[in-house]
Design a protein around this motif. Sequence first.
Motif, PDB file in Angstrom:
ATOM      1  N   LEU A 112       0.827  -1.207   0.000  1.00 38.23           N
ATOM      2  CA  LEU A 112       0.000   0.000   0.000  1.00 38.23           C
ATOM      3  C   LEU A 112       0.864   1.262   0.000  1.00 38.23           C
ATOM      4  O   LEU A 112       0.501   2.271  -0.610  1.00 38.23           O
ATOM      5  CB  LEU A 112      -0.926  -0.009   1.214  1.00 38.23           C
ATOM      6  CG  LEU A 112      -2.032  -1.079   1.180  1.00 38.23           C
ATOM      7  CD1 LEU A 112      -2.639  -1.271   2.569  1.00 38.23           C
ATOM      8  CD2 LEU A 112      -3.115  -0.699   0.190  1.00 38.23           C
ATOM      9  N   ASN A 115       1.949   1.518  -3.802  1.00 36.43           N
ATOM     10  CA  ASN A 115       0.899   1.663  -4.813  1.00 36.43           C
ATOM     11  C   ASN A 115      -0.024   2.857  -4.560  1.00 36.43           C
ATOM     12  O   ASN A 115      -0.456   3.509  -5.517  1.00 36.43           O
ATOM     13  CB  ASN A 115       0.076   0.382  -4.899  1.00 36.43           C
ATOM     14  CG  ASN A 115       0.875  -0.785  -5.447  1.00 36.43           C
ATOM     15  OD1 ASN A 115       2.067  -0.669  -5.704  1.00 36.43           O
ATOM     16  ND2 ASN A 115       0.226  -1.916  -5.621  1.00 36.43           N
ATOM     17  N   VAL A 116      -0.353   3.115  -3.301  1.00 36.22           N
ATOM     18  CA  VAL A 116      -1.283   4.212  -3.000  1.00 36.22           C
ATOM     19  C   VAL A 116      -0.537   5.453  -2.517  1.00 36.22           C
ATOM     20  O   VAL A 116      -0.625   6.524  -3.132  1.00 36.22           O
ATOM     21  CB  VAL A 116      -2.333   3.783  -1.949  1.00 36.22           C
ATOM     22  CG1 VAL A 116      -3.335   4.919  -1.736  1.00 36.22           C
ATOM     23  CG2 VAL A 116      -3.070   2.531  -2.393  1.00 36.22           C
ATOM     24  N   SER A 146      -9.243  -2.842  -9.678  1.00 39.35           N
ATOM     25  CA  SER A 146      -9.908  -1.700  -9.040  1.00 39.35           C
ATOM     26  C   SER A 146     -11.416  -1.905  -9.011  1.00 39.35           C
ATOM     27  O   SER A 146     -12.112  -1.267  -8.211  1.00 39.35           O
ATOM     28  CB  SER A 146      -9.612  -0.410  -9.817  1.00 39.35           C
ATOM     29  OG  SER A 146      -8.242  -0.100  -9.827  1.00 39.35           O
ATOM     30  N   SER A 159      -5.319  -1.661  -2.983  1.00 39.45           N
ATOM     31  CA  SER A 159      -4.437  -0.562  -3.390  1.00 39.45           C
ATOM     32  C   SER A 159      -4.883   0.049  -4.710  1.00 39.45           C
ATOM     33  O   SER A 159      -4.867   1.273  -4.884  1.00 39.45           O
ATOM     34  CB  SER A 159      -2.987  -1.056  -3.500  1.00 39.45           C
ATOM     35  OG  SER A 159      -2.756  -1.819  -4.670  1.00 39.45           O
ATOM     36  N   LYS A 160      -5.301  -0.788  -5.650  1.00 34.69           N
ATOM     37  CA  LYS A 160      -5.697  -0.263  -6.954  1.00 34.69           C
ATOM     38  C   LYS A 160      -7.078   0.390  -6.910  1.00 34.69           C
ATOM     39  O   LYS A 160      -7.337   1.355  -7.647  1.00 34.69           O
ATOM     40  CB  LYS A 160      -5.633  -1.371  -8.007  1.00 34.69           C
ATOM     41  CG  LYS A 160      -4.202  -1.823  -8.299  1.00 34.69           C
ATOM     42  CD  LYS A 160      -3.330  -0.649  -8.760  1.00 34.69           C
ATOM     43  CE  LYS A 160      -1.937  -1.057  -9.156  1.00 34.69           C
ATOM     44  NZ  LYS A 160      -1.122   0.066  -9.665  1.00 34.69           N
ATOM     45  N   GLY A 162      -7.907   2.035  -4.341  1.00 30.52           N
ATOM     46  CA  GLY A 162      -7.487   3.301  -3.758  1.00 30.52           C
ATOM     47  C   GLY A 162      -6.956   4.272  -4.793  1.00 30.52           C
ATOM     48  O   GLY A 162      -7.232   5.473  -4.736  1.00 30.52           O
ATOM     49  N   VAL A 163      -6.195   3.770  -5.762  1.00 24.71           N
ATOM     50  CA  VAL A 163      -5.683   4.634  -6.828  1.00 24.71           C
ATOM     51  C   VAL A 163      -6.831   5.211  -7.646  1.00 24.71           C
ATOM     52  O   VAL A 163      -6.817   6.389  -8.026  1.00 24.71           O
ATOM     53  CB  VAL A 163      -4.701   3.857  -7.732  1.00 24.71           C
ATOM     54  CG1 VAL A 163      -4.374   4.655  -8.988  1.00 24.71           C
ATOM     55  CG2 VAL A 163      -3.426   3.533  -6.967  1.00 24.71           C
TER      56      VAL A 163
END
Length: 251
Positions: A112, A115-116, A146, A159-160, A162-163
């Motif tokens: 995290l 990635n974030v 995501s 994490s994705k 979150g992106v």
Amino acid sequence: MSERFAGARVVVTGGGRGIGRQVALGFAAEGADVAIIARTTSQLGAVHAELAETGGKHLAVTCDVADEAQVADAQRCVADAFGTADVLVNAAGVFTMGASADYAPAEARALLATNVLGTLQCCQSFGRPMLARGRGKIVNFASLLSFTAFPERAAYAASKAGVTQLTRVLGVEWAAAGVNVNAVAPGMIRIETPHPAALAEDDIIRRIPAGRRGRPQDVTGAVRFLASPDADYINGQTIVVDGGWLSYGYL
């Protein structure tokens, strides 16, 4: 190849390998000055040599995007060499997987953080000068995960997702200042070091309406579109590049 990005200053994190490398080379081929950022110096040398063959200015910077101080140093290094970046592509990311009940919290925190938090820190550091100038393009890397789920990918999928949400917030927050923030979400892309598959290869191909895995250039084309003037009125969006996987209702 056109010179659509002639003179543009482009920063690509994760530019030492995989799709990030292809993104960097694609921008350079269209006339951009390109700075690539990667965590390990060994990833940068070969790509920097490839960039040098295209002409223009090119820079390679070693930086762990999860480290706030290193990101700030990388931004200063790029600014000293090129000036304010016109385009930032956040392709840096890590992938790990494991049974969710046993997944180590320390491993999840590290994933995290890259990635974030790494994406956020790069958006902040390179985005502040864009905001001050009143224009800029940021393209983040989300994922098919995501929006959908595969087993044993809890931290990566989180994490994705979150992106994607980070992209929406920055997209609406920075739009009035002339900075476009969007993302691409690659699906099943054929790269040198693919993620472990949740399905057999035949089942993956059967699941993709386009009938094949994606190629890196399928993703890099979407990135360059979002970085171009053609996307000036697109804010906070994530373009899924998956050959139709997410829309397909059949197995």
